[in-house]
Design a protein around this motif. Sequence first.
Motif, PDB file in Angstrom:
ATOM      1  N   UNK A  99       0.486  -1.144   0.151  1.00  0.00           N
ATOM      2  CA  UNK A  99      -0.270   0.065   0.221  1.00  0.00           C
ATOM      3  C   UNK A  99       0.773   1.199   0.205  1.00  0.00           C
ATOM      4  N   UNK A 100       1.903   0.944   0.770  1.00  0.00           N
ATOM      5  CA  UNK A 100       2.460   1.861   0.781  1.00  0.00           C
ATOM      6  C   UNK A 100       3.683   2.534  -0.879  1.00  0.00           C
ATOM      7  N   UNK A 101       3.597   1.076  -1.657  1.00  0.00           N
ATOM      8  CA  UNK A 101       4.193   1.738  -2.771  1.00  0.00           C
ATOM      9  C   UNK A 101       3.571   2.216  -3.525  1.00  0.00           C
ATOM     10  N   UNK A 131       3.472  -4.426  12.035  1.00  0.00           N
ATOM     11  CA  UNK A 131       3.780  -5.184  10.466  1.00  0.00           C
ATOM     12  C   UNK A 131       3.974  -3.563   9.952  1.00  0.00           C
ATOM     13  N   UNK A 132       2.889  -2.170  10.732  1.00  0.00           N
ATOM     14  CA  UNK A 132       2.978  -2.028   9.906  1.00  0.00           C
ATOM     15  C   UNK A 132       4.177  -0.941   9.653  1.00  0.00           C
ATOM     16  N   UNK A 133       4.634  -0.922  10.952  1.00  0.00           N
ATOM     17  CA  UNK A 133       6.300  -0.038  11.604  1.00  0.00           C
ATOM     18  C   UNK A 133       7.570  -0.924  10.884  1.00  0.00           C
ATOM     19  N   UNK A 134       7.590  -2.860  10.244  1.00  0.00           N
ATOM     20  CA  UNK A 134       8.176  -3.066   9.645  1.00  0.00           C
ATOM     21  C   UNK A 134       8.615  -3.064   8.168  1.00  0.00           C
ATOM     22  N   UNK A 135       6.772  -2.331   7.196  1.00  0.00           N
ATOM     23  CA  UNK A 135       6.594  -1.856   6.388  1.00  0.00           C
ATOM     24  C   UNK A 135       6.771  -0.638   6.263  1.00  0.00           C
ATOM     25  N   UNK A 136       7.128   0.727   6.935  1.00  0.00           N
ATOM     26  CA  UNK A 136       7.499   1.738   7.066  1.00  0.00           C
ATOM     27  C   UNK A 136       9.101   2.178   6.896  1.00  0.00           C
TER      28      UNK A 136
END
Length: 245
Positions: A99-101, A131-136
């Motif tokens: 989603x960030x991509x 999950x959110x922290x890792x993804x960021x």
Amino acid sequence: MRYELMLPHQIRKAIAENWPVALPLGVLEYHGEHMAVGMDTLAVIKMLELFEKERDIVILPPFYYGAASYAVAAPEGSGSVQVGGNALASFGEELFYSLLRIGFRNIHAIIHHQTENFAAGMPTDLAFKTAGRQAIFRFLEKERGEGWWGSEAMASYYAEHAEGGNFFNWVQVHPLMSAAMKYPFDHAGIGETSLMLALCPEAVDASHFEDNKSWYTATAKDASAELGQKGVAMIMDHLRATLLA
Ligand SMILES: [Zn+2]
């Protein structure tokens, strides 16, 4: 808008205008003999659909397969589905990273299951917070390279942080109900059953109230759509304060 129905030009508009992107996050769990196993997730979906009538928002396809646990009932014949937090965290990281991509920077997972201890956390919400922290971190490192935080471009980090500019807000996890809400919080009792009567009456069958034998369903028969509507109004206020564009 429902994400799966969006066209690319609509997705680009939502990104440009920083619309909240909401993931209904939940479980499938035994909720007594009178109520559907999807209750916790259905409550989030139905509330977001109401919220969408007044604000621009992207609603992602819901994720039902959280860690229900077998605390309430063993799964045999009850319907509870349990997927452990470690599996959820790796799934959630891939989802949020993707989603960030795409370009979203205002992502919110909303959960109702086991949220009475939200500050400390429970397996499903903790997994998606991780999950959110890792993804960021993964996204920033890919986009800016290693050492991005220590670079001169970040010299104003703490000042911007104080003003609310914070990329760690790109992905957040929230309870559907705030701790301050004056609404009965329970599991399959009067509170949740009333909420379903207001939001999704097909998920409740009053003819099965008397089949309930457990302590937590004892108050379910006193549920009403009127009480549920009070909860709906409180949750709407909570969402208005939480999901800012
Ligand atoms: Zn529930």
